[in-house]
Design a protein around this motif. Structure first.
Motif, PDB file in Angstrom:
ATOM      1  N   ILE A 245     103.014  -1.520 -47.593  1.00 18.55           N
ATOM      2  CA  ILE A 245     104.203  -2.139 -48.307  1.00 18.55           C
ATOM      3  C   ILE A 245     105.164  -2.183 -46.986  1.00 18.55           C
ATOM      4  O   ILE A 245     106.342  -3.152 -47.213  1.00 18.55           O
ATOM      5  CB  ILE A 245     104.743  -1.376 -49.561  1.00 18.55           C
ATOM      6  N   SER A 246     105.473  -1.151 -46.011  1.00 17.93           N
ATOM      7  CA  SER A 246     106.380  -1.460 -45.184  1.00 17.93           C
ATOM      8  C   SER A 246     105.855  -2.007 -43.777  1.00 17.93           C
ATOM      9  O   SER A 246     106.710  -2.358 -42.947  1.00 17.93           O
ATOM     10  CB  SER A 246     107.189  -0.094 -44.816  1.00 17.93           C
ATOM     11  N   TYR A 247     104.646  -2.149 -43.724  1.00 17.41           N
ATOM     12  CA  TYR A 247     103.838  -2.520 -42.312  1.00 17.41           C
ATOM     13  C   TYR A 247     104.113  -1.763 -41.373  1.00 17.41           C
ATOM     14  O   TYR A 247     103.741  -2.281 -39.922  1.00 17.41           O
ATOM     15  CB  TYR A 247     104.164  -4.165 -42.042  1.00 17.41           C
ATOM     16  N   ILE A 248     104.573  -0.552 -41.418  1.00 16.90           N
ATOM     17  CA  ILE A 248     104.628   0.386 -40.462  1.00 16.90           C
ATOM     18  C   ILE A 248     103.340   1.143 -40.205  1.00 16.90           C
ATOM     19  O   ILE A 248     102.548   1.695 -41.181  1.00 16.90           O
ATOM     20  CB  ILE A 248     105.571   1.471 -40.642  1.00 16.90           C
ATOM     21  N   HIS A 249     102.603   1.157 -39.023  1.00 14.43           N
ATOM     22  CA  HIS A 249     101.578   1.738 -38.744  1.00 14.43           C
ATOM     23  C   HIS A 249     101.367   3.253 -39.086  1.00 14.43           C
ATOM     24  O   HIS A 249     102.420   3.995 -38.625  1.00 14.43           O
ATOM     25  CB  HIS A 249     100.758   1.739 -37.376  1.00 14.43           C
ATOM     26  N   ALA A 250     100.456   3.802 -39.986  1.00 17.14           N
ATOM     27  CA  ALA A 250     100.493   5.220 -40.412  1.00 17.14           C
ATOM     28  C   ALA A 250      99.274   5.775 -40.612  1.00 17.14           C
ATOM     29  O   ALA A 250      98.059   4.651 -40.775  1.00 17.14           O
ATOM     30  CB  ALA A 250     101.052   5.270 -41.644  1.00 17.14           C
ATOM     31  N   GLU A 251      98.692   6.983 -39.950  1.00 17.93           N
ATOM     32  CA  GLU A 251      97.484   7.526 -40.151  1.00 17.93           C
ATOM     33  C   GLU A 251      97.625   8.831 -41.025  1.00 17.93           C
ATOM     34  O   GLU A 251      98.464   9.571 -40.750  1.00 17.93           O
ATOM     35  CB  GLU A 251      97.063   7.571 -39.063  1.00 17.93           C
ATOM     36  N   GLY A 252      96.653   9.030 -41.848  1.00 13.07           N
ATOM     37  CA  GLY A 252      96.529  10.302 -42.479  1.00 13.07           C
ATOM     38  C   GLY A 252      95.310  11.217 -41.927  1.00 13.07           C
ATOM     39  O   GLY A 252      94.468  10.420 -41.566  1.00 13.07           O
ATOM     40  N   TYR A 253      95.721  12.308 -41.582  1.00 16.92           N
ATOM     41  CA  TYR A 253      94.616  13.207 -40.884  1.00 16.92           C
ATOM     42  C   TYR A 253      94.436  14.532 -41.695  1.00 16.92           C
ATOM     43  O   TYR A 253      95.451  15.014 -42.053  1.00 16.92           O
ATOM     44  CB  TYR A 253      94.995  13.472 -39.455  1.00 16.92           C
ATOM     45  N   ALA A 254      93.261  15.207 -41.803  1.00 14.45           N
ATOM     46  CA  ALA A 254      93.183  16.617 -42.007  1.00 14.45           C
ATOM     47  C   ALA A 254      94.097  17.661 -41.077  1.00 14.45           C
ATOM     48  O   ALA A 254      93.703  17.053 -39.875  1.00 14.45           O
ATOM     49  CB  ALA A 254      91.818  16.726 -42.172  1.00 14.45           C
ATOM     50  N   ALA A 255      94.891  18.104 -41.428  1.00 15.32           N
ATOM     51  CA  ALA A 255      95.827  18.964 -40.391  1.00 15.32           C
ATOM     52  C   ALA A 255      94.736  19.548 -39.240  1.00 15.32           C
ATOM     53  O   ALA A 255      95.231  19.717 -37.956  1.00 15.32           O
ATOM     54  CB  ALA A 255      96.718  20.033 -41.030  1.00 15.32           C
ATOM     55  N   GLY A 256      93.860  20.069 -39.669  1.00 15.42           N
ATOM     56  CA  GLY A 256      92.934  20.811 -38.937  1.00 15.42           C
ATOM     57  C   GLY A 256      92.179  19.780 -37.773  1.00 15.42           C
ATOM     58  O   GLY A 256      91.736  20.287 -36.804  1.00 15.42           O
ATOM     59  N   GLU A 257      92.236  18.726 -37.877  1.00 17.77           N
ATOM     60  CA  GLU A 257      91.751  17.657 -37.170  1.00 17.77           C
ATOM     61  C   GLU A 257      92.843  17.576 -36.003  1.00 17.77           C
ATOM     62  O   GLU A 257      92.521  16.819 -34.989  1.00 17.77           O
ATOM     63  CB  GLU A 257      91.239  16.487 -37.723  1.00 17.77           C
ATOM     64  N   LEU A 258      93.970  17.814 -36.025  1.00 14.60           N
ATOM     65  CA  LEU A 258      95.065  17.466 -35.180  1.00 14.60           C
ATOM     66  C   LEU A 258      94.879  17.678 -33.748  1.00 14.60           C
ATOM     67  O   LEU A 258      94.789  16.771 -32.763  1.00 14.60           O
ATOM     68  CB  LEU A 258      96.248  18.371 -35.586  1.00 14.60           C
ATOM     69  N   LYS A 259      94.404  19.020 -33.357  1.00 20.78           N
ATOM     70  CA  LYS A 259      93.897  19.071 -31.962  1.00 20.78           C
ATOM     71  C   LYS A 259      92.698  18.516 -31.558  1.00 20.78           C
ATOM     72  O   LYS A 259      92.135  18.675 -30.210  1.00 20.78           O
ATOM     73  CB  LYS A 259      93.932  20.673 -31.635  1.00 20.78           C
ATOM     74  N   HIS A 260      92.162  17.980 -32.225  1.00 20.21           N
ATOM     75  CA  HIS A 260      90.728  17.160 -31.942  1.00 20.21           C
ATOM     76  C   HIS A 260      91.036  15.738 -31.566  1.00 20.21           C
ATOM     77  O   HIS A 260      90.114  14.833 -31.557  1.00 20.21           O
ATOM     78  CB  HIS A 260      89.713  17.404 -33.070  1.00 20.21           C
ATOM     79  N   GLY A 261      92.272  15.533 -31.454  1.00 19.79           N
ATOM     80  CA  GLY A 261      92.656  13.968 -30.901  1.00 19.79           C
ATOM     81  C   GLY A 261      94.094  13.564 -31.228  1.00 19.79           C
ATOM     82  O   GLY A 261      94.768  13.407 -30.163  1.00 19.79           O
ATOM     83  N   PRO A 262      94.604  13.589 -32.380  1.00 19.80           N
ATOM     84  CA  PRO A 262      95.699  12.800 -32.602  1.00 19.80           C
ATOM     85  C   PRO A 262      97.220  13.573 -32.027  1.00 19.80           C
ATOM     86  O   PRO A 262      97.875  12.930 -31.901  1.00 19.80           O
ATOM     87  CB  PRO A 262      95.793  12.758 -34.143  1.00 19.80           C
ATOM     88  N   ILE A 263      96.711  14.709 -31.695  1.00 23.37           N
ATOM     89  CA  ILE A 263      97.865  15.369 -31.058  1.00 23.37           C
ATOM     90  C   ILE A 263      98.365  14.878 -29.690  1.00 23.37           C
ATOM     91  O   ILE A 263      99.656  15.015 -29.319  1.00 23.37           O
ATOM     92  CB  ILE A 263      97.444  17.097 -30.822  1.00 23.37           C
ATOM     93  N   ALA A 264      97.284  13.972 -29.199  1.00 18.03           N
ATOM     94  CA  ALA A 264      97.857  13.423 -27.966  1.00 18.03           C
ATOM     95  C   ALA A 264      98.971  12.399 -28.174  1.00 18.03           C
ATOM     96  O   ALA A 264      99.761  11.867 -27.360  1.00 18.03           O
ATOM     97  CB  ALA A 264      96.649  12.562 -27.473  1.00 18.03           C
ATOM     98  N   LEU A 265      99.054  11.937 -29.533  1.00 18.26           N
ATOM     99  CA  LEU A 265     100.055  10.839 -29.823  1.00 18.26           C
ATOM    100  C   LEU A 265     101.864  11.543 -29.943  1.00 18.26           C
ATOM    101  O   LEU A 265     102.502  10.750 -30.172  1.00 18.26           O
ATOM    102  CB  LEU A 265      99.817  10.240 -31.227  1.00 18.26           C
ATOM    103  N   ILE A 266     101.613  12.775 -30.053  1.00 23.08           N
ATOM    104  CA  ILE A 266     102.931  13.421 -30.521  1.00 23.08           C
ATOM    105  C   ILE A 266     103.861  13.516 -29.523  1.00 23.08           C
ATOM    106  O   ILE A 266     103.674  13.628 -28.285  1.00 23.08           O
ATOM    107  CB  ILE A 266     102.617  15.066 -30.874  1.00 23.08           C
ATOM    108  N   ASP A 267     105.002  12.634 -29.871  1.00 22.81           N
ATOM    109  CA  ASP A 267     106.225  12.600 -29.086  1.00 22.81           C
ATOM    110  C   ASP A 267     107.331  12.543 -29.878  1.00 22.81           C
ATOM    111  O   ASP A 267     107.296  12.782 -31.164  1.00 22.81           O
ATOM    112  CB  ASP A 267     106.228  11.437 -28.069  1.00 22.81           C
ATOM    113  N   GLU A 268     108.669  12.244 -29.355  1.00 22.03           N
ATOM    114  CA  GLU A 268     109.647  12.518 -30.127  1.00 22.03           C
ATOM    115  C   GLU A 268     110.007  11.195 -31.156  1.00 22.03           C
ATOM    116  O   GLU A 268     111.025  11.061 -31.733  1.00 22.03           O
ATOM    117  CB  GLU A 268     111.138  12.664 -29.534  1.00 22.03           C
ATOM    118  N   ASP A 269     109.339  10.227 -30.883  1.00 16.99           N
ATOM    119  CA  ASP A 269     109.282   8.942 -31.492  1.00 16.99           C
ATOM    120  C   ASP A 269     108.565   8.937 -32.676  1.00 16.99           C
ATOM    121  O   ASP A 269     108.710   7.817 -33.536  1.00 16.99           O
ATOM    122  CB  ASP A 269     108.901   7.791 -30.593  1.00 16.99           C
ATOM    123  N   MET A 270     107.515   9.811 -33.022  1.00 19.80           N
ATOM    124  CA  MET A 270     106.636   9.540 -33.865  1.00 19.80           C
ATOM    125  C   MET A 270     106.644  10.522 -34.794  1.00 19.80           C
ATOM    126  O   MET A 270     106.567  11.895 -35.007  1.00 19.80           O
ATOM    127  CB  MET A 270     104.906   9.476 -33.632  1.00 19.80           C
TER     128      MET A 270
END
Ligand code: F6R
Length: 365
Positions: A245-270
């Motif tokens: 409904i907002s067209y903002i890109h979003a992803e859901g992850y199992a919290a334990g998967e964070l360090k297996h990839g998505p943690i690379a995306l973390i910055d002050e903008d996300m």
């Protein structure tokens, strides 16, 4: 009619305490403190070898929550897949298997095709549908109806929470039949279910805080949602609602998967939205939040007072939910998730009831 609301989606979000209450009256003997399924003994829960769940979109996420409940409460092995994969992957299905299809409309093409595949492969068929005259309902051996009433907004809200209320009841019925739940524990769970509409009404009162949050979220290009256990499907649902409904890109992850990839995306903008009631997995999720905080990530935490006190970091914002038993908490935690998407889209001036490219019912594959 939208009544006093600006959109059907808002009206449907606000109807949720009432429709969940109404649905539960059909599945519980409230005075007796027991579950009483409207289709009686049609399903022989005790002799089941496995439950196979399939659905699309938000209905699939409801099924994913149900998997946790059936496995934990009824010790029933559950397989689950999106219907567009299930229908074609030629999955072997077990003797004494029950296949369960979840659909608001009851007309989703892939889900119906999955149902027919399961029937050809000897499964008993149970469906959870909101439209009792639908094709999926007609082709099922037993129908568990959600009493959400007509859902007009394209983004599913009240149908989802009613699906969860039905699944909670089914899981308790299965657990009783399979001997994994005492009468006393059943009565305790039934009491918690009865308290849900009141808790949902309190969650709706958080809307002004969520409206403030939406201003910030509307500036984001990407949003990450994290959760563990039954909060994991809610993270997926939160991301789906926001993007549709907002067209903002979003992803859901199992919290334990964070360090297996998505943690690379973390910055002050996300922004990172963490769904974490103070349950047995809370500490694990706290360590994931610390990993995000250590990398300058912006955390929006949805928890209760205990969780807020014990999170050990300073989130950018905390949505403090009422205290409740954790088992069926997803039925209440779904509400802030929906309101975040709704308020963000409204703030951005999007047409929340008719998002671009989407149809309410997907009758072609
Ligand atoms: C998302 C949404 C869709 C539907 C999906 C399945 O908000 O509404 O993802 O959940 O298209 O539809 P039904 O439940 O009618 O089979």
């Amino acid at each position: 009619e939208k009544g006093n609301h600006r959109h059907f989606m808002a009206k449907e979000i606000y109807e949720q305490p009432e429709v969940v209450g109404h649905t539960l009256t059909q599945y519980l003997d409230m005075a007796g403190g027991t579950v009483r399924l409207p289709f009686g003994d049609k399903i022989d829960w005790k002799s089941l070898s496995r439950l196979t769940i399939s659905a699309c979109g938000t209905s699939y996420y409801a099924g994913l929550v149900a998997k946790y409940w059936f496995e934990k409460l009824a010790r029933l092995p559950v397989e689950i897949d999106v219907a567009s994969e299930f229908r074609y992957r030629e999955a072997p299905l077990p003797d004494q298997g029950l296949a369960l299809f979840v659909s608001q409309s009851g007309e989703t093409a892939d889900t119906l095709a999955g149902l027919r595949y399961a029937r050809q492969n000897g499964q008993a068929i149970l469906s959870v549908v909101n439209v009792p005259t639908s094709t999926i309902a007609r082709e099922s051996d037993a129908v568990a109806q959600t009493l959400a009433g007509p859902e007009i907004g394209v983004a599913s809200t009240k149908a989802f929470v009613c699906q969860l209320a039905v699944f909670a009841s089914l899981a308790l019925a299965a657990a009783r039949a399979r001997g994994t739940l005492s009468a006393q524990d059943e009565a305790g769970h039934v009491q918690h279910l009865i308290s849900l509409p009141g808790l949902m009404a309190r969650a709706l009162e958080l809307e002004p805080e969520i409206e403030k949050l939406a201003r910030e979220l509307s500036k984001a290009k990407d949003v990450l949602y994290l959760g563990r256990g039954t909060s994991f499907p809610l993270a997926l649902e939160g991301a789906l609602k926001l993007k549709e409904i907002s067209y903002i890109h979003a992803e859901g992850y199992a919290a334990g998967e964070l360090k297996h990839g998505p943690i690379a995306l973390i910055d002050e903008d996300m922004p990172v939205i963490v769904v974490a009631p103070h349950d047995t997995l809370y500490e694990k999720t706290v360590s994931n939040m610390q990993e995000v905080a250590a990398r300058g990530g912006r955390i929006i935490l949805i928890t209760d007072a205990k969780g807020a006190a014990e999170c050990g970091i300073e989130p950018e914002a905390t949505i403090v939910m009422p205290e409740m038993d954790p088992t069926f908490a997803p039925i209440v935690y779904a509400l802030p998730i929906q309101m975040i998407a709704y308020q963000t889209a409204v703030f951005m001036g999007k047409d929340v009831d008719q998002p671009r490219n989407l149809a309410k019912s997907v009758t072609v594959e």
